[in-house]
Design a protein around this motif. Sequence first.
Motif, PDB file in Angstrom:
ATOM      1  N   SER A  45       0.845  -1.192   0.000  1.00 47.53           N
ATOM      2  CA  SER A  45       0.000   0.000   0.000  1.00 47.53           C
ATOM      3  C   SER A  45       0.877   1.237   0.000  1.00 47.53           C
ATOM      4  CB  SER A  45      -0.927  -0.004   1.222  1.00 47.53           C
ATOM      5  OG  SER A  45      -0.204  -0.222   2.411  1.00 47.53           O
ATOM      6  N   THR A  46       0.611   2.152  -0.919  1.00 51.23           N
ATOM      7  CA  THR A  46       1.378   3.386  -1.042  1.00 51.23           C
ATOM      8  C   THR A  46       0.422   4.577  -1.060  1.00 51.23           C
ATOM      9  OG1 THR A  46       1.411   3.693  -3.450  1.00 51.23           O
ATOM     10  CG2 THR A  46       2.956   2.088  -2.536  1.00 51.23           C
ATOM     11  N   VAL A  47       1.002   5.754  -0.930  1.00 53.14           N
ATOM     12  CA  VAL A  47       0.199   6.988  -0.974  1.00 53.14           C
ATOM     13  C   VAL A  47       0.765   7.912  -2.051  1.00 53.14           C
ATOM     14  CG1 VAL A  47      -0.542   9.018   0.306  1.00 53.14           C
ATOM     15  CG2 VAL A  47      -0.442   6.816   1.445  1.00 53.14           C
ATOM     16  N   GLY A  48      -0.103   8.357  -2.954  1.00 49.08           N
ATOM     17  CA  GLY A  48       0.273   9.330  -3.971  1.00 49.08           C
ATOM     18  C   GLY A  48      -0.139  10.722  -3.550  1.00 49.08           C
ATOM     19  N   SER A  66      -0.608  15.177   3.520  1.00 50.08           N
ATOM     20  CA  SER A  66      -1.200  16.233   2.718  1.00 50.08           C
ATOM     21  C   SER A  66      -0.723  16.061   1.283  1.00 50.08           C
ATOM     22  CB  SER A  66      -0.789  17.602   3.275  1.00 50.08           C
ATOM     23  OG  SER A  66       0.626  17.691   3.302  1.00 50.08           O
ATOM     24  N   VAL A  67      -1.163  16.958   0.404  1.00 47.38           N
ATOM     25  CA  VAL A  67      -0.785  16.831  -1.002  1.00 47.38           C
ATOM     26  C   VAL A  67       0.041  18.038  -1.415  1.00 47.38           C
ATOM     27  CG1 VAL A  67      -2.845  15.488  -1.516  1.00 47.38           C
ATOM     28  CG2 VAL A  67      -2.880  17.959  -1.853  1.00 47.38           C
ATOM     29  N   GLY A  68       0.667  17.906  -2.561  1.00 49.41           N
ATOM     30  CA  GLY A  68       1.444  19.009  -3.103  1.00 49.41           C
ATOM     31  C   GLY A  68       2.921  18.681  -3.190  1.00 49.41           C
ATOM     32  N   LYS A  69       3.645  19.489  -3.921  1.00 46.83           N
ATOM     33  CA  LYS A  69       5.064  19.247  -4.171  1.00 46.83           C
ATOM     34  C   LYS A  69       5.894  19.295  -2.892  1.00 46.83           C
ATOM     35  CE  LYS A  69       4.508  18.985  -8.646  1.00 46.83           C
ATOM     36  NZ  LYS A  69       4.677  17.700  -9.354  1.00 46.83           N
ATOM     37  N   SER A  70       5.432  20.065  -1.884  1.00 48.83           N
ATOM     38  CA  SER A  70       6.202  20.193  -0.658  1.00 48.83           C
ATOM     39  C   SER A  70       5.745  19.230   0.424  1.00 48.83           C
ATOM     40  CB  SER A  70       6.078  21.631  -0.119  1.00 48.83           C
ATOM     41  OG  SER A  70       4.716  21.926   0.177  1.00 48.83           O
ATOM     42  N   CYS A  71       4.907  18.248   0.060  1.00 50.00           N
ATOM     43  CA  CYS A  71       4.353  17.326   1.040  1.00 50.00           C
ATOM     44  C   CYS A  71       5.452  16.552   1.755  1.00 50.00           C
ATOM     45  CB  CYS A  71       3.406  16.352   0.341  1.00 50.00           C
ATOM     46  SG  CYS A  71       2.840  15.026   1.396  1.00 50.00           S
ATOM     47  N   THR A  72       5.381  16.557   3.065  1.00 50.77           N
ATOM     48  CA  THR A  72       6.295  15.733   3.856  1.00 50.77           C
ATOM     49  C   THR A  72       5.595  14.471   4.326  1.00 50.77           C
ATOM     50  OG1 THR A  72       5.714  16.989   5.825  1.00 50.77           O
ATOM     51  CG2 THR A  72       7.672  17.683   4.626  1.00 50.77           C
ATOM     52  N   GLY A  73       4.318  14.600   4.657  1.00 54.39           N
ATOM     53  CA  GLY A  73       3.515  13.428   4.962  1.00 54.39           C
ATOM     54  C   GLY A  73       3.920  12.703   6.230  1.00 54.39           C
ATOM     55  N   SER A 106       4.341   4.622   2.778  1.00 56.95           N
ATOM     56  CA  SER A 106       5.262   4.517   1.650  1.00 56.95           C
ATOM     57  C   SER A 106       4.712   5.371   0.519  1.00 56.95           C
ATOM     58  CB  SER A 106       5.370   3.062   1.188  1.00 56.95           C
ATOM     59  OG  SER A 106       5.897   2.255   2.201  1.00 56.95           O
ATOM     60  N   PHE A 107       5.427   6.416   0.168  1.00 57.04           N
ATOM     61  CA  PHE A 107       4.986   7.227  -0.954  1.00 57.04           C
ATOM     62  C   PHE A 107       5.134   6.450  -2.249  1.00 57.04           C
ATOM     63  CE2 PHE A 107       5.908  10.559   2.193  1.00 57.04           C
ATOM     64  CZ  PHE A 107       4.682  11.211   2.157  1.00 57.04           C
ATOM     65  N   PHE A 108       4.227   6.708  -3.168  1.00 54.11           N
ATOM     66  CA  PHE A 108       4.147   5.969  -4.418  1.00 54.11           C
ATOM     67  C   PHE A 108       5.489   5.969  -5.143  1.00 54.11           C
ATOM     68  CE2 PHE A 108       2.512   5.994  -8.985  1.00 54.11           C
ATOM     69  CZ  PHE A 108       2.242   4.640  -9.018  1.00 54.11           C
ATOM     70  N   GLU A 109       6.050   7.147  -5.351  1.00 58.44           N
ATOM     71  CA  GLU A 109       7.299   7.254  -6.113  1.00 58.44           C
ATOM     72  C   GLU A 109       8.454   6.558  -5.391  1.00 58.44           C
ATOM     73  OE1 GLU A 109       4.682  10.805  -7.016  1.00 58.44           O
ATOM     74  OE2 GLU A 109       5.360   9.740  -5.221  1.00 58.44           O
TER      75      GLU A 109
END
Length: 425
Positions: free
Chosen positions: A124-127, A312-319, A324-327
């Motif tokens: 499971s990942t998060v985009g 959260s979303v966006g280019k600066s997302c730290t999460g 596990s982030f998708f990329e």
Amino acid sequence: TMFDKKYKEILQHNLKIKDPALLDCIVGEEEFRYFLSKYDKNSFVPLKNFCANLHVHTIYSDGTANIKEIFDNAQMIAEKNNKQFLLAITDHDTIEGTKEALTFLLENKEKYKNLKLVLGVEISTVGTKFSGQIKAFDIHTLVYCINPFDKRLNDFINKKRQLKFELAKRILSDLQNGLENVLKTYNIELSLDEASKIHPMITKGEDEVSHPLKKYIFSKILFSHYVENDDAILNILKTKGIDTKSMSYEMPVFKYKSMFNNEKYFYIYKEALEKYLNQIIGENIIKLPQIPQSIVETLLKGKYICEAAHPSVGKSCTGQDAFSFFEDTLSFISSLDYGLMSIAHPARLNLKNTTLEYPDFFDELFYTYKKYGRDKAYAYEKYYQSYSNKKIQGILDIIDNSADKFALAFTGGIDSHGKNICTRC
């Protein structure tokens, strides 16, 4: 017998077996590609040509069947259809079931002589970084033909599970503190063990955290309000000879699972609870009143606490570290010696989380998939049993067109969670 010689040599070394021919029932990347090149839709549909299920869960994640039960069912189907059966064990965020399947098959090769086994996992990942994105996407990635003895893979999965388990404990503590007054009123003490009644993986650090805990807190509070703390309901149940100790908050969910969606969950739960109560007493006499506004406000507060577990979303997302982030996950799998990926059930992605038109979103999804997954980003799950409603049917062609642009192969699976491999639940 000429497929995947190096892969099988590694398995042979780790299993400490002398005869490499024992591993002819295990499918590596070369043979996996070969099988997929020969398969069509009918190969994945439980009819007379059914010969592959590449999405199966066991008791090691959220399935109800053990390895033997799954193998027995697959062997029965293979014999009935007179076809070799390709089976993949793909538990959520764990490869312990895959390891058992490997050794169990080797110990019982003659009994399961019509089976071919794919060693797999569903991660499971998060985009969070797609164009036009409003909320995070839960993206599940199937990985096939893994080396279950790879230390890096084991460390990756074990760390991910531990972080997620710690996150679940923290969010549960936040719920206990944030909803303290209501929980005390209803004498509710939250626990992960009890939450596992509605989502068994929450105690195992598998899958994601927000949705299971939302379902838990919504259902638990409403069940306490309408049943455990309502004298009129309790009297009806007592009159009918029903022991309330045998009842639990999760029962209406499993009894009427098809009713539910995430967005209106607690209103649907009230309807399901009403149906459930009338069903167990054998009469249609209970009509539950509207949810009091104070309870609605409490449930919404619980919703926001749970959603803090999601990046959260966006280019600066730290999460969250626990996700596990998708990329990042794609890059990691692409660095392993073994493993081919397939994006699980892409049509089930919550497309309300993006402002992009569907073709543009899936183009970007598969572009990102190939960019970070490289040659390991091999396929997508085209055939999936739960692709049944009209809304999903309407976007399958869009997904296929986008996948074709990136020359993706296709896989298929039932996403089996029960005692057989022909149905999902």
